[in-house]
Design a protein around this motif. Structure first.
Motif, PDB file in Angstrom:
ATOM      1  N   SER A  31       0.829  -1.198   0.000  1.00  6.47           N
ATOM      2  CA  SER A  31       0.000   0.000   0.000  1.00  6.47           C
ATOM      3  C   SER A  31       0.868   1.254   0.000  1.00  6.47           C
ATOM      4  O   SER A  31       0.582   2.223  -0.705  1.00  6.47           O
ATOM      5  N   HIS A  32       1.932   1.217   0.802  1.00  5.12           N
ATOM      6  CA  HIS A  32       2.855   2.361   0.851  1.00  5.12           C
ATOM      7  C   HIS A  32       3.522   2.572  -0.505  1.00  5.12           C
ATOM      8  O   HIS A  32       3.621   3.697  -1.000  1.00  5.12           O
ATOM      9  N   ARG A  33       3.974   1.478  -1.105  1.00  4.95           N
ATOM     10  CA  ARG A  33       4.598   1.581  -2.431  1.00  4.95           C
ATOM     11  C   ARG A  33       3.611   2.080  -3.478  1.00  4.95           C
ATOM     12  O   ARG A  33       3.968   2.856  -4.369  1.00  4.95           O
ATOM     13  N   LEU A  34       2.367   1.629  -3.372  1.00  4.52           N
ATOM     14  CA  LEU A  34       1.337   2.083  -4.312  1.00  4.52           C
ATOM     15  C   LEU A  34       1.098   3.576  -4.155  1.00  4.52           C
ATOM     16  O   LEU A  34       0.984   4.310  -5.151  1.00  4.52           O
ATOM     17  N   GLU A  35       1.070   4.068  -2.931  1.00  7.89           N
ATOM     18  CA  GLU A  35       0.880   5.495  -2.694  1.00  7.89           C
ATOM     19  C   GLU A  35       2.056   6.297  -3.254  1.00  7.89           C
ATOM     20  O   GLU A  35       1.863   7.346  -3.879  1.00  7.89           O
ATOM     21  N   ARG A  38       1.700   6.409  -6.950  1.00  9.34           N
ATOM     22  CA  ARG A  38       0.666   7.368  -7.356  1.00  9.34           C
ATOM     23  C   ARG A  38       1.178   8.802  -7.259  1.00  9.34           C
ATOM     24  O   ARG A  38       0.889   9.624  -8.127  1.00  9.34           O
ATOM     25  N   GLN A  39       1.938   9.100  -6.212  1.00  4.78           N
ATOM     26  CA  GLN A  39       2.525  10.441  -6.087  1.00  4.78           C
ATOM     27  C   GLN A  39       3.493  10.715  -7.230  1.00  4.78           C
ATOM     28  O   GLN A  39       3.518  11.809  -7.803  1.00  4.78           O
TER      29      GLN A  39
END
Length: 128
Positions: A31-35, A38-39
């Motif tokens: 989830s952190h990597r996905l965020e 996205r940034q």
């Protein structure tokens, strides 16, 4: 046998709890990597929009420059043609003129060339 089944059940539950904890941690990491991804995509879209604007501006500048160059070339061609026309008219005007066949005095040639401007007063005083 019940004790053995209780140990297996307890061990299985502990193992399931450990697997669930690991999967939760891995899910949090993803989830952190996905965020972050996205940034990064948002930043790249912003950069792309800026570059697109810059490219548009450069293309407009290029079109204006090309138009100005074409206009400048047209004017230069027009001036060349005008100069050629004046030269032909001048040659036609002087072809039968005896005065035009004679060489002009040196002081007059200097004035025409622009080299005798400062000496024009001296040339006048010696001519008087």
């Amino acid at each position: 046998m019940d004790a053995y089944l209780n140990k297996i059940t307890g061990g299985s539950l502990a193992l399931l709890l450990l697997v669930a904890t690991c999967l939760g941690g891995y899910s949090s990491l993803l989830s952190h990597r996905l965020e972050l991804a996205r940034q990064q995509v948002a930043e790249q879209k912003k950069t792309l929009a800026q570059q697109t604007g810059l490219i548009t501006t450069l293309r407009a500048d290029d079109a204006r420059n090309r138009a100005m160059i074409a206009e400048q070339q047209r004017r230069e061609q027009q001036l060349r043609q005008q100069g050629e026309n004046y030269q032909r008219k001048y040659q036609d005007a002087i072809k039968n003129d005896d005065c035009a066949r004679r060489a002009a005095p040196g002081a007059v040639l200097d004035i025409l060339r622009g080299t005798g401007i400062g000496n024009s007063g001296a040339a006048r005083s010696t001519a008087s």
